[in-house]
Scaffold this active site. Sequence first.
Site, PDB file in Angstrom:
ATOM      1  N   LYS A 113       0.848  -1.209   0.000  1.00  0.00           N
ATOM      2  CA  LYS A 113       0.000   0.000   0.000  1.00  0.00           C
ATOM      3  C   LYS A 113       0.873   1.245   0.000  1.00  0.00           C
ATOM      4  O   LYS A 113       0.549   2.246  -0.636  1.00  0.00           O
ATOM      5  CB  LYS A 113      -0.923   0.032   1.226  1.00  0.00           C
ATOM      6  CG  LYS A 113      -1.922  -1.083   1.264  1.00  0.00           C
ATOM      7  CD  LYS A 113      -3.023  -0.904   0.239  1.00  0.00           C
ATOM      8  CE  LYS A 113      -3.939  -2.096   0.259  1.00  0.00           C
ATOM      9  NZ  LYS A 113      -4.733  -2.307  -0.911  1.00  0.00           N
ATOM     10  N   LYS A 197      -2.689 -12.637  -8.835  1.00  0.00           N
ATOM     11  CA  LYS A 197      -3.844 -12.984  -8.016  1.00  0.00           C
ATOM     12  C   LYS A 197      -5.124 -12.315  -8.504  1.00  0.00           C
ATOM     13  O   LYS A 197      -5.095 -11.154  -8.916  1.00  0.00           O
ATOM     14  CB  LYS A 197      -3.508 -12.512  -6.590  1.00  0.00           C
ATOM     15  CG  LYS A 197      -4.605 -12.617  -5.589  1.00  0.00           C
ATOM     16  CD  LYS A 197      -4.272 -11.859  -4.334  1.00  0.00           C
ATOM     17  CE  LYS A 197      -5.478 -11.014  -3.975  1.00  0.00           C
ATOM     18  NZ  LYS A 197      -5.410 -10.264  -2.759  1.00  0.00           N
ATOM     19  N   LYS A 200     -10.222  -7.785  -6.113  1.00  0.00           N
ATOM     20  CA  LYS A 200     -11.091  -6.644  -6.407  1.00  0.00           C
ATOM     21  C   LYS A 200     -10.251  -5.460  -6.859  1.00  0.00           C
ATOM     22  O   LYS A 200     -10.521  -4.834  -7.861  1.00  0.00           O
ATOM     23  CB  LYS A 200     -11.833  -6.201  -5.131  1.00  0.00           C
ATOM     24  CG  LYS A 200     -12.680  -7.271  -4.492  1.00  0.00           C
ATOM     25  CD  LYS A 200     -13.309  -6.752  -3.206  1.00  0.00           C
ATOM     26  CE  LYS A 200     -12.952  -7.656  -2.025  1.00  0.00           C
ATOM     27  NZ  LYS A 200     -13.957  -8.447  -1.453  1.00  0.00           N
TER      28      LYS A 200
HETATM   29  P1  TYM Z   1     -10.637 -10.052   1.417  1.00  0.00           P
HETATM   30  O1  TYM Z   1     -11.941  -9.346   1.524  1.00  0.00           O
HETATM   31  O2  TYM Z   1      -9.555  -9.428   0.618  1.00  0.00           O
HETATM   32  O3  TYM Z   1     -10.843 -11.509   0.858  1.00  0.00           O
HETATM   33  C1  TYM Z   1     -11.782 -12.383   1.445  1.00  0.00           C
HETATM   34  C2  TYM Z   1     -11.288 -13.812   1.389  1.00  0.00           C
HETATM   35  O4  TYM Z   1     -11.083 -14.211   0.038  1.00  0.00           O
HETATM   36  C3  TYM Z   1      -9.761 -14.736  -0.104  1.00  0.00           C
HETATM   37  N1  TYM Z   1      -9.246 -14.383  -1.438  1.00  0.00           N
HETATM   38  C4  TYM Z   1      -8.616 -15.248  -2.226  1.00  0.00           C
HETATM   39  N2  TYM Z   1      -8.324 -16.555  -2.074  1.00  0.00           N
HETATM   40  C5  TYM Z   1      -7.697 -17.176  -3.101  1.00  0.00           C
HETATM   41  N3  TYM Z   1      -7.363 -16.554  -4.264  1.00  0.00           N
HETATM   42  C6  TYM Z   1      -7.637 -15.244  -4.457  1.00  0.00           C
HETATM   43  N4  TYM Z   1      -7.326 -14.658  -5.594  1.00  0.00           N
HETATM   44  C7  TYM Z   1      -8.291 -14.528  -3.421  1.00  0.00           C
HETATM   45  N5  TYM Z   1      -8.713 -13.249  -3.270  1.00  0.00           N
HETATM   46  C8  TYM Z   1      -9.296 -13.176  -2.047  1.00  0.00           C
HETATM   47  C9  TYM Z   1      -8.942 -14.076   0.991  1.00  0.00           C
HETATM   48  O5  TYM Z   1      -7.805 -14.842   1.292  1.00  0.00           O
HETATM   49  C10 TYM Z   1      -9.959 -14.029   2.107  1.00  0.00           C
HETATM   50  O6  TYM Z   1      -9.986 -15.254   2.779  1.00  0.00           O
HETATM   51  N6  TYM Z   1      -8.404  -9.110   5.754  1.00  0.00           N
HETATM   52  C11 TYM Z   1      -9.414  -9.942   5.135  1.00  0.00           C
HETATM   53  C12 TYM Z   1     -10.785  -9.850   5.790  1.00  0.00           C
HETATM   54  C13 TYM Z   1     -10.738 -10.122   7.250  1.00  0.00           C
HETATM   55  C14 TYM Z   1     -10.586 -11.413   7.853  1.00  0.00           C
HETATM   56  C15 TYM Z   1     -10.614 -11.166   9.239  1.00  0.00           C
HETATM   57  C16 TYM Z   1     -10.447 -12.698   7.331  1.00  0.00           C
HETATM   58  C17 TYM Z   1     -10.846  -9.211   8.227  1.00  0.00           C
HETATM   59  N7  TYM Z   1     -10.766  -9.820   9.422  1.00  0.00           N
HETATM   60  C18 TYM Z   1     -10.500 -12.214  10.136  1.00  0.00           C
HETATM   61  C19 TYM Z   1     -10.317 -13.746   8.256  1.00  0.00           C
HETATM   62  C20 TYM Z   1     -10.340 -13.497   9.628  1.00  0.00           C
HETATM   63  C21 TYM Z   1      -9.563  -9.484   3.679  1.00  0.00           C
HETATM   64  O7  TYM Z   1      -9.299  -8.358   3.353  1.00  0.00           O
HETATM   65  O8  TYM Z   1     -10.092 -10.404   2.878  1.00  0.00           O
END
Ligand code: TYM
Length: 333
Positions: A113, A197, A200
């Site tokens: 970031k 990857k 979004k």
């Molecule tokens: P976020 O919103 O970016 O993504 C949500 C979940 O989707 C998975 N993911 C992927 N897995 C495989 N390949 C990809 N290309 C891919 N893109 C996204 C992410 O690994 C995630 O599991 N910080 C987290 C949200 C969060 C969270 C938590 C998760 C906040 N607190 C506590 C678990 C436990 C996030 O931004 O995920």
Amino acid sequence: MNKPTVLSGIRPTGYLHLGNYFGAVCNFVRMQDDFNCFFFIADIHSLTTHPTPESLQTGVKQVLAEYIACGIDPEKATIFIQSDVPEVTELYTILNMNAYLGELERTTSFKEKARQQPDNLNVGLLTYPVLMAADIIIHKANFVPVGKDQEQHLEMARKFAVRFNSMYKKEVFPIPKPYTFNGKDMIKIPGLDGSGKMGKSEGNAINLYDDPKEIRKKVMRAVTDSGPTEMNQEKPETICNLYTLMEAVSKPEVVAHFNELYNKCEIRYGDMKKQLADDIISFTEPIRNRIIEILKDNEYLSKVAKLGAEKARASASKTLREVKEVVGFKKLF
Ligand code: TYM
């Protein structure tokens, strides 16, 4: 016997894409019968990107509907919105006192970031892993199903839990483990633009909510090369990406067929993309239809969110009471 606790979350910054589904949501669905599950919508985390109030609300409603449309049953799992459980921000404040600037600055996502958006390097981004740790340990989660991109954040959550327990010499928090189906590696679904990857913010995502036309357009634009020139040649990354997606949505015999064509130097990427688009559409279309139906029923969505908030608050406030006692916030007066 008590079921082990599972927790995971997703930021409501758009639609769920295939990366979210295969990296996280499919495990949520698989786990809901055998574990005590908490699945939430990380709306506080998403404030780091400064959404408008309208887009935040739309995003939260969308993810809620998408969770349910993917098969998460609100009667079995607790589905809740992060900001409905204010206890988590109190634990976050307490954990921040034992999180060090150096370790937060070294986090890969923060360094990224810093490079990408030097004009919006807010403190929420720096302490993002602390809030994520609070999310997890406030429910005493044993397992966290996430994709590969969250591996470091989860490692930090483990570190903060260990640190708290050892500082106060009490096993308040279990140490959360990553959860992967069949004990396999954490999943990374690639983008179709040649980048590592699907995401979004990467702008390369195929969403569960995309209509078939949109999906075909995105898949047909996928980056490829001029094709193999030697038998059984190793695939370059962009081509591996195409196959990885195919492995996620297509039947094994379809993947085997296109692997064979590649190995014999007879692959035609146009045909492969057409098949891939068809298979993605067959996979997403029923989910998309359910999302459309669920989104119409505001009353139902609000009932699910209220029920989830109640269950999540009960669990969070129990842990927070224990934490306050342990750190010394006793009621003296
Ligand atoms: P976020 O919103 O970016 O993504 C949500 C979940 O989707 C998975 N993911 C992927 N897995 C495989 N390949 C990809 N290309 C891919 N893109 C996204 C992410 O690994 C995630 O599991 N910080 C987290 C949200 C969060 C969270 C938590 C998760 C906040 N607190 C506590 C678990 C436990 C996030 O931004 O995920």
